[in-house]
Write an enzyme that holds these catalytic residues in place. Structure first.
Site, PDB file in Angstrom:
ATOM      1  N   HIS A  35       1.042  -1.163  -0.005  1.00  0.00           N
ATOM      2  CA  HIS A  35       0.097   0.000   0.121  1.00  0.00           C
ATOM      3  C   HIS A  35       0.849   1.129   0.048  1.00  0.00           C
ATOM      4  O   HIS A  35       0.499   2.353  -0.913  1.00  0.00           O
ATOM      5  CB  HIS A  35      -0.921   0.001   1.304  1.00  0.00           C
ATOM      6  N   ASP A  62       1.766   6.287   7.015  1.00  0.00           N
ATOM      7  CA  ASP A  62       1.024   5.639   8.362  1.00  0.00           C
ATOM      8  C   ASP A  62       2.159   5.141   9.499  1.00  0.00           C
ATOM      9  O   ASP A  62       1.549   4.407  10.302  1.00  0.00           O
ATOM     10  CB  ASP A  62       0.315   4.411   7.681  1.00  0.00           C
ATOM     11  N   GLU A  65       0.556   6.863  12.760  1.00  0.00           N
ATOM     12  CA  GLU A  65      -0.722   6.274  13.131  1.00  0.00           C
ATOM     13  C   GLU A  65      -0.682   4.391  13.551  1.00  0.00           C
ATOM     14  O   GLU A  65      -1.217   4.165  14.321  1.00  0.00           O
ATOM     15  CB  GLU A  65      -1.629   6.312  11.887  1.00  0.00           C
ATOM     16  N   ASP A  66       0.095   3.953  12.705  1.00  0.00           N
ATOM     17  CA  ASP A  66      -0.038   2.334  12.837  1.00  0.00           C
ATOM     18  C   ASP A  66       1.345   1.707  13.574  1.00  0.00           C
ATOM     19  O   ASP A  66       1.408   0.548  13.650  1.00  0.00           O
ATOM     20  CB  ASP A  66      -0.244   1.912  11.605  1.00  0.00           C
TER      21      ASP A  66
END
Ligand code: ZN
Length: 182
Positions: A35, A62, A65-66
């Site tokens: 992704h 990301d 966030e992740d």
């Protein structure tokens, strides 16, 4: 020596390591890094590879966030421009999911050009993924909701890059048809 290429390779390496144990939610459970690379590739094509900060942001978008990466880690490794771009596209995970989704629609309009381009690329990749590998357990209604919501967020990002918008529109149209959105 191309400093940009070195930085880009370093960002790809860091992103792959940070997301090493993560998989996409889709039934194919693709490695998460697919992704990130798709988002960076969309941004590279849309801008003719002219903005390395944007591409690094795509690869790293990301991480806050992740993963356990912190803002300071990103500043130290990639500089304040990249770190603040990633921070701009990071949701506040302490808020409930619905609230976060609502805020994405509401707050995106005021964001920077790069953050908006990144949002379009992110949603394009996500919509493509819904068709090729729908998340396990998602109902038709939930899939349709996502398609509509992604389009709502992108409405606030328009007018900056026709090529990227065309890629999004194609993915959105396909997904709408595929899932029977009105
Ligand atoms: Zn993403």
């Amino acid at each position: 020596m191309s400093t940009d290429l070195v930085l880009l390779a370093r960002a790809a390496d860091y992103a792959a390591r940070q997301h090493i144990a993560q998989r996409r939610k889709g039934e194919r459970a693709e490695p998460y890094v697919n992704h990130l690379i798709e988002v960076a590739a969309l941004l590279a094509e849309a801008t003719d590879g002219s903005d390395v900060v944007l591409l690094m942001g795509g690869l790293l978008h990301d991480t806050l966030e992740d993963t356990d990466a912190t803002y300071d880690d990103l500043v130290e490794r990639f500089g304040p421009e990249v770190a603040s771009l990633v921070a701009e596209v990071t949701d506040d995970k302490s808020l409930p999911k619905e609230e976060r989704k609502r805020l994405q629609i509401e707050k995106t309009l005021a964001k920077s050009r790069r953050a908006k381009l990144l949002k379009i690329a992110d949603k394009t990749s996500n919509l493509r993924g819904l068709i090729t590998s729908p998340p396990v357990g998602w109902t038709g209604a939930r899939l349709r909701d996502y398609v509509v919501w992604a389009n709502d967020v992108v409405q606030s990002c328009r007018g900056l890059n026709p090529r990227l918008e065309a890629a999004f529109d194609e993915a959105h149209e396909k997904a709408s048809r595929h899932f029977g959105c009105q």
